[in-house]
Design an enzyme around this catalytic site. Structure first.
Site, PDB file in Angstrom:
ATOM      1  N   ASP A   7       0.862  -1.184   0.000  1.00 36.97           N
ATOM      2  CA  ASP A   7       0.000   0.000   0.000  1.00 36.97           C
ATOM      3  C   ASP A   7       0.897   1.233   0.000  1.00 36.97           C
ATOM      4  OD1 ASP A   7      -2.194  -1.605   0.097  1.00 36.97           O
ATOM      5  OD2 ASP A   7      -2.684  -1.223   2.199  1.00 36.97           O
ATOM      6  N   ASP A  12     -13.439  -4.993  -3.345  1.00 34.79           N
ATOM      7  CA  ASP A  12     -13.515  -5.086  -1.891  1.00 34.79           C
ATOM      8  C   ASP A  12     -14.895  -5.619  -1.552  1.00 34.79           C
ATOM      9  OD1 ASP A  12     -10.954  -3.958  -1.123  1.00 34.79           O
ATOM     10  OD2 ASP A  12     -11.703  -2.081  -1.949  1.00 34.79           O
TER      11      ASP A  12
END
Lengths: 254, 196
Positions: free
Chosen positions: A11, A130
């Site tokens: 990330d 997601d």
């Protein structure tokens, strides 16, 4: 099936690698190029970089670090975050990324998937999703990089992923949000339904905490397994993980 | 040596250029026919669709230039597929340096398409810098016909995929040597070092 892939996920926030728990409380885990080099040398099969601030803030990914990564590593990598048009995807690929991964912008405008596949080929286009169980089953969430803006969409996960692969996505990264960063194992039941629903490769994401979690994901049909915390915190070393998987009869690149 | 990469505005030219740079070879990225003919080695890259790629070669007036190359030349992924006469992906004629048509890989249980990831090679040519069992990285939905030119293969379910070819001055790689770790680097080095 080719060898199952071990995929560290990095990330990226403000040019640094960070890691949160269930998408919150991000802490710094180091320089992008240093992390990429380390994982490539340790036997990672592929890397995924998520610019976690780009999509919620409505800006595109910075391409400077992509070129620096591309120069030093000799394994493929995907870039996600803020890719919402052909020009941005082209700039990311021109900088040396191998794939682009789209999530919130594809939910906002599904035609983006068709456009990317036509321009760059399905093998360049990853759909990230997601997913979290809500009323009536698993639903897709968007803008998950920012807890204050994340929200549930009307899309059922399986329907959306079938549509995305029909539109030309060449790979699916299934991130199960409940599992993210808690090291409790992948959601293998949901993973298996997604593998059954689409003909493209599916990458499991969210929840890896132990070598047996990777094995379980592969036994449930994942082509690759993505993880962050266990690699960033050096709880699992990739060479040890691959040795264990080979001993368990799962094909990985030695 | 002078290495030229044919500029078709594809996305993956940078990763190929960076891979050669890691070997100490700086490449020119060019669509100029004279520059291609003057190069000692030429790379035909490719991601995307065969129809678009042939359209771009035609638009740049490069089809006959590429067909006429007599120096070491390497087609990567779609670049290798374009060397054949035709592709099920497009109605356009391809380069026709090799006979036959490129076909779609059929998905099946335990065989997702695209074929995406690292597969082990069976190698029949010791000049490729590759060893039996080397894992290399693939990302493709179409595969070349099995031909006499095939010098390495990968097994994908019941299908044997031509992974590398050699024909006259041409080399081809269905896999991505620029993203295939040490094995890929050995293959690119062997191509650079090859003396026809």
């Amino acid at each position: 099936m080719p060898a199952r892939r071990i995929i560290p996920c990095l990330d990226v926030k403000n040019g640094r690698v960070v890691k949160g728990v269930q998408f919150r409380d991000h802490r710094d885990v180091g320089d992008i190029v240093e992390n990429a080099t380390r994982y490539s040398a340790e036997g990672a099969d592929e890397l995924v970089f998520y610019d976690i601030t780009a999509s919620p803030e409505g800006r595109s990914v910075d391409t400077g670090w992509i070129e620096r990564v591309s120069r030093v590593i000799d394994i493929p990598f995907a870039v996600a975050g803020g890719i919402r048009d052909l020009a941005t995807a082209g700039a990311v690929l021109d900088a040396g990324a191998d794939k682009v991964s789209v999530n919130s912008p594809a939910l906002a405008r599904p035609d983006l998937i068709d456009e990317l596949a036509a321009a760059f080929g399905a093998q360049c286009v990853v759909i990230g999703v997601d997913s979290m169980r809500g009323e009536g089953g698993y639903r897709v969430w968007r803008n998950t990089g920012d807890p204050d803006r994340a929200d549930e969409t009307v899309n059922h996960t399986l329907d959306w992923l079938r549509e995305a692969s029909d539109r030309g996505a060449g790979e699916v990264v299934l991130n199960c949000m409940k599992q993210d960063g808690v090291r409790d194992g992948y959601d293998c039941k949901h993973l298996a339904e997604v593998v059954e629903a689409v003909t493209v490769p599916v990458i499991a994401s969210g929840g890896a905490g132990a070598p047996e979690h990777f094995r379980a994901a592969f036994e449930h049909g994942a082509s690759g397994a993505l993880a962050a915390t266990v690699f960033h915190d050096r709880l699992i070393a990739i060479p040890d993980l691959k040795r264990q998987l080979l001993a368990d009869g799962i094909e990985v690149r030695p | 040596m002078r290495l030229a990469i044919i500029d078709l505005d594809y996305g993956n030219i940078a990763s190929i250029r960076h891979a050669f740079a890691r070997l100490g070879v700086e490449a020119d990225v060019t669509a100029d026919p004279d520059a291609l003919r003057a190069a000692s080695h030429v790379v035909l890259p490719g991601v995307g669709a065969a129809g678009h790629a042939m359209e771009r070669l035609e638009a740049r007036g490069l089809v006959n230039t590429v067909r006429g190359l007599d120096r070491p030349a390497l087609g990567i992924c779609l670049g290798m597929q374009l060397l054949f006469a035709a592709s099920d992906e497009t109605d356009r004629a391809c380069l026709g340096i090799l006979p036959g048509a490129v076909g779609a890989i059929e998905p099946g249980p335990d065989r997702p398409v695209p074929h995406m990831g690292w597969s082990a090679l069976a190698v029949t040519d010791d000049g490729l810098g590759l060893a039996e069992g080397d894992y290399v990285y693939f990302a493709h939905s179409f595969a070349c016909p099995s031909a006499e030119a095939t010098v390495a293969t990968a097994q994908y379910g019941a299908t044997t995929i031509p992974a590398a070819i050699r024909h006259e001055n041409w080399w081809g790689a269905q896999f991505h040597p620029e993203r295939s770790g040490a094995a890929g680097a050995r293959f690119l080095q062997a191509f650079v070092d090859w003396q026809p």
